[in-house]
Design a protein around this motif. Structure first.
Motif, short mmCIF file in Angstrom:
data_model
loop_
_atom_site.label_atom_id
_atom_site.label_comp_id
_atom_site.label_asym_id
_atom_site.label_seq_id
_atom_site.Cartn_x
_atom_site.Cartn_y
_atom_site.Cartn_z
N MET A 91 0.82 -1.21 0.00
CA MET A 91 0.00 0.00 0.00
C MET A 91 0.86 1.26 0.00
O MET A 91 0.34 2.36 0.14
CB MET A 91 -0.92 -0.01 1.22
N PRO A 93 2.28 4.22 -1.50
CA PRO A 93 1.92 4.86 -2.76
C PRO A 93 3.05 4.79 -3.78
O PRO A 93 4.22 5.02 -3.46
CB PRO A 93 1.64 6.31 -2.33
N ARG A 130 -3.65 -7.23 1.16
CA ARG A 130 -4.50 -6.04 1.28
C ARG A 130 -5.87 -6.32 0.68
O ARG A 130 -6.02 -7.08 -0.28
CB ARG A 130 -3.85 -4.80 0.69
N TYR A 133 -6.95 -6.26 -3.12
CA TYR A 133 -6.29 -7.12 -4.10
C TYR A 133 -7.14 -8.36 -4.39
O TYR A 133 -6.79 -9.48 -4.03
CB TYR A 133 -4.88 -7.49 -3.61
N ASN A 338 -0.21 16.71 -1.04
CA ASN A 338 -0.84 15.42 -1.34
C ASN A 338 -0.25 14.30 -0.50
O ASN A 338 -0.97 13.47 0.07
CB ASN A 338 -0.68 15.11 -2.84
N PHE A 342 -2.01 12.08 2.71
CA PHE A 342 -2.00 10.62 2.81
C PHE A 342 -1.51 10.16 4.19
O PHE A 342 -2.16 9.36 4.87
CB PHE A 342 -1.13 10.02 1.70
N GLN A 345 -3.90 11.03 7.06
CA GLN A 345 -5.08 10.18 7.04
C GLN A 345 -4.76 8.78 7.54
O GLN A 345 -5.55 8.14 8.23
CB GLN A 345 -5.61 10.11 5.60
N SER B 90 -3.74 8.91 -4.17
CA SER B 90 -2.33 8.89 -3.76
C SER B 90 -1.43 9.49 -4.85
O SER B 90 -1.88 9.84 -5.93
CB SER B 90 -1.89 7.48 -3.41
N VAL B 128 -6.61 4.91 -1.03
CA VAL B 128 -5.17 5.11 -1.22
C VAL B 128 -4.69 4.16 -2.31
O VAL B 128 -5.40 3.24 -2.72
CB VAL B 128 -4.38 4.88 0.09
N CYS B 129 -3.47 4.43 -2.75
CA CYS B 129 -2.81 3.70 -3.85
C CYS B 129 -3.33 2.29 -4.07
O CYS B 129 -3.30 1.45 -3.19
CB CYS B 129 -1.30 3.65 -3.58
N LEU B 130 -3.83 2.03 -5.28
CA LEU B 130 -4.40 0.72 -5.61
C LEU B 130 -3.37 -0.23 -6.21
O LEU B 130 -3.71 -1.34 -6.62
CB LEU B 130 -5.58 0.89 -6.58
#
Lengths: 430, 162
Positions: A91, A93, A130, A133, A338, A342, A345, B90, B128-130
């Motif tokens: 996860m 980024p 995760r 997925y 940005n 992230f 959060q 993200s 968030v980032c996939l």
């Protein structure tokens, strides 16, 4: 030399143009590494081989895998299970390597985990995946069933006196689950809040039992080491670091993607040759070499080889090896906003500097970006990057990681920050 | 809540699936996340009624279970639409225009992030980032990962989800 010897991770996937089935996997030497480990070697010999190969953890920290496995050797001190866990909570980024491995070459991960479980003598193993997925979940469960049916998982693996149960745990979400001890809490069904360390997981991990946690790509490196030896593995790397690496590029390049290349491939080669350079009209200004929680690198660093030691000495971290490019159309202040959004959060909220500090930094960046920045704000950001990112102020590395892109942006793109304050607006917005 | 109510709040199928998870774990509480996700798979979300029943089944306090349920962003404690749209915000997607995409998605659906359309068809959430950054910008609708999203083709994409 075959493609499998130069690209042990995804050579098969590229050859087949997609999913590697059990049949494809076995016919090209798959599971022969696990078979060798279990039927011809002792657990200590397996650990020594992985240590001699100089395999380093591919999750971001680069910790030597053989050394980590060795920590579990004297354990457990009391009767009960030991656990092996695969961190598949990808996860970070900008990172998209583990999904690819699990979706297209699930048996490679399973084989690596069989070897790891045998090495540390764990009879229960988990893949912590995760929640988003869905396709890897499907492929992994199918591959696990195939491995069970063919005697590679379950009771008496490869006919020896060793049992291994492998299960996939689907996460309920949250970035912090990727932190090793938060992951273990999540595995136990709790809130994913990182634990105070020590004790470290090899002594007290899942359910208080000795536990080894490794990343997906790390496990995927192991089968070929067992097949071809430590020297072969070391020779794959171009620098002191061994093996191959899945490098990725995202951003405004002609061909964003993922490539298995020798460890230590220069940054510029990855961007210019493999990603085919920047798109017309865009100039590369900086990049995060291995995910959101790594320091920016700039032009002066682009000829460096991508390996653990070199990127560290350049003031950043190789991290996951999947780089995010910032071109000249992107405002560095807004990109930091940005990133800090992230991290704010995704803070688990346990430690004060992280819970209170990161949202505050985000708010300050939002002010600067919208033209409300004041003289002195940059010094405040400098200070907070040091306070929040300071060592041992928090249980885990979430807050220090959050400060890495910010502190380096303040250093390399300071003029952009100053212009925002001087002009009372973002120069990148018309 | 009496045992009788527990039976009606959870289906026998849900209870069977949860008990299977528990059988692989050292204690009942360890199945908390799996249990919440099983209920959500069956019902779309986790209501108070389901939560109380689950706490009883897992032999833990409902407050503790709720603290777990609300920690994880993929566990919904409010009803959601028939389809959940998650737009990545993200950094890689940001570089490739995620902010513009987010604006366009909200316009197209007529709702803001965190809201559900009046007809109960879509719920919109940030994510968030996939893990598909080479195909940024990305979004996910239910279990479908969609890469290289073209903001001008959103109507087309959404029309596939009734």
């Amino acid at each position: 030399m075959s493609l499998l010897d130069t690209k042990p991770l995804i050579g098969r996937v590229e050859e087949l143009g997609g999913l590697v089935s059990l049949k494809d996997y076995v016919s090209s030497g798959g599971y022969s590494g696990a078979k060798r480990a279990l039927t011809q070697m002792s657990p200590e010999e397996v650990i020594d081989l992985v240590r001699n190969a100089n395999l380093k953890g591919r999750g971001g920290a680069g910790f030597p895998t053989g050394m980590k496995w060795n920590f579990a050797k004297g354990e457990p001190l009391t009767p009960g299970p030991k656990y092996l866990v695969c961190n598949a909570d990808e996860m970070e980024p900008g990172t998209f390597k583990d999904r690819y491995l699990m979706e297209f070459n699930p048996h490679l991960l399973i084989e690596g985990m069989i070897i790891g479980a045998f090495a540390i003598q764990a009879e229960i193993a988990y893949i912590f995946l995760r929640g988003e997925y869905h396709e890897p979940y499907k492929q992994l469960n199918r591959a696990i069933d195939e491995a069970k049916e063919s005697g590679r998982l379950g009771n008496s693996v490869f006919g020896i006196d060793f049992n291994l149960e492998l299960r996939v745990h689907l996460s309920g979400g949250r970035y912090i689950c990727g932190e090793e001890t938060a992951l273990l809490n999540a595995l136990e069904g709790k809130r994913a809040q990182p634990r105070s360390k020590p004790p470290f997981p090899p002594a007290s991990g899942a359910w208080g039992r000795p536990t080894i946690v490794n990343n997906v790509e790390t496990f995927c490196n192991v089968p070929a080491i067992l097949r071809n030896g430590a020297q072969w593995y070391q020779d794959l790397g171009l620098t002191d670091d061994a093996g191959t690496k899945l490098y990725g590029v995202s951003g405004r390049v002609n061909k964003p993607g993922l490539w298995e290349l020798p460890m230590g491939t220069p940054i510029r080669e990855i961007i210019e040759v493999h990603a085919e350079g920047m798109c017309d009209g865009f100039k590369l200004r900086g990049l995060l070499p291995g995910g959101a929680s790594t320091d920016f690198l700039v032009e002066e660093h682009f000829d460096l080889p991508m390996d653990y030691a070199t990127i560290q000495s350049a003031g950043s971290r190789m991290g996951t090896g999947t780089m995010i490019l910032m071109d000249d159309s992107i405002c560095p202040v807004d990109m930091c906003r940005n990133l800090e959004h992230f991290f704010a959060q995704e803070s688990c909220g346990f430690c004060t500097p992280c819970r209170e500090g990161i949202p505050w930094v985000e708010a300050l960046l939002t002010d600067i970006e919208s033209g409300k920045g004041q003289l002195g704000d940059l010094e405040i950001l400098d200070q907070h990057a040091a306070f929040i990112g300071g060592p041992s102020n928090t249980f885990c590395l979430h807050a220090p990681g959050a400060m890495e892109p910010l502190q380096s942006a303040l250093k390399y793109f300071r003029d952009d920050f100053e212009q925002h304050i001087k002009q009372g607006r973002c120069p990148y917005r018309s | 809540m009496s045992d009788n109510q527990l039976v009606t709040a959870l289906s026998s199928e849900e209870i069977a699936e949860i008990e299977t998870e528990i059988s692989h774990l050292p204690d009942r509480e360890s199945a908390a996340i799996d249990a919440l996700m099983i209920v959500q798979r069956h019902r779309g979300w986790v209501s108070d009624e389901s939560l109380f029943a689950l706490a009883q089944l897992l032999e833990m306090s409902s407050a503790e279970l709720d603290s777990i349920a609300t920690f994880y962003n993929l566990i919904f404690r409010q009803p959601v639409g028939r389809h959940v749209v998650m737009v990545c915000d993200s950094v890689s997607c940001y570089v490739m225009g995620a902010d513009q995409l987010a604006t366009k998605v909200q316009d197209e659906l007529g709702i803001k992030f965190g809201e559900t359309t009046n007809d109960g068809r879509f719920t919109l959430l940030p994510i968030v980032c996939l893990g598909a950054c080479d195909r940024a910008p990305t979004m996910m609708i239910d279990k479908d990962l969609i890469g290289l999203v073209d903001p001008s083709s959103l109507q087309d994409v959404f029309s596939r989800y009734e």
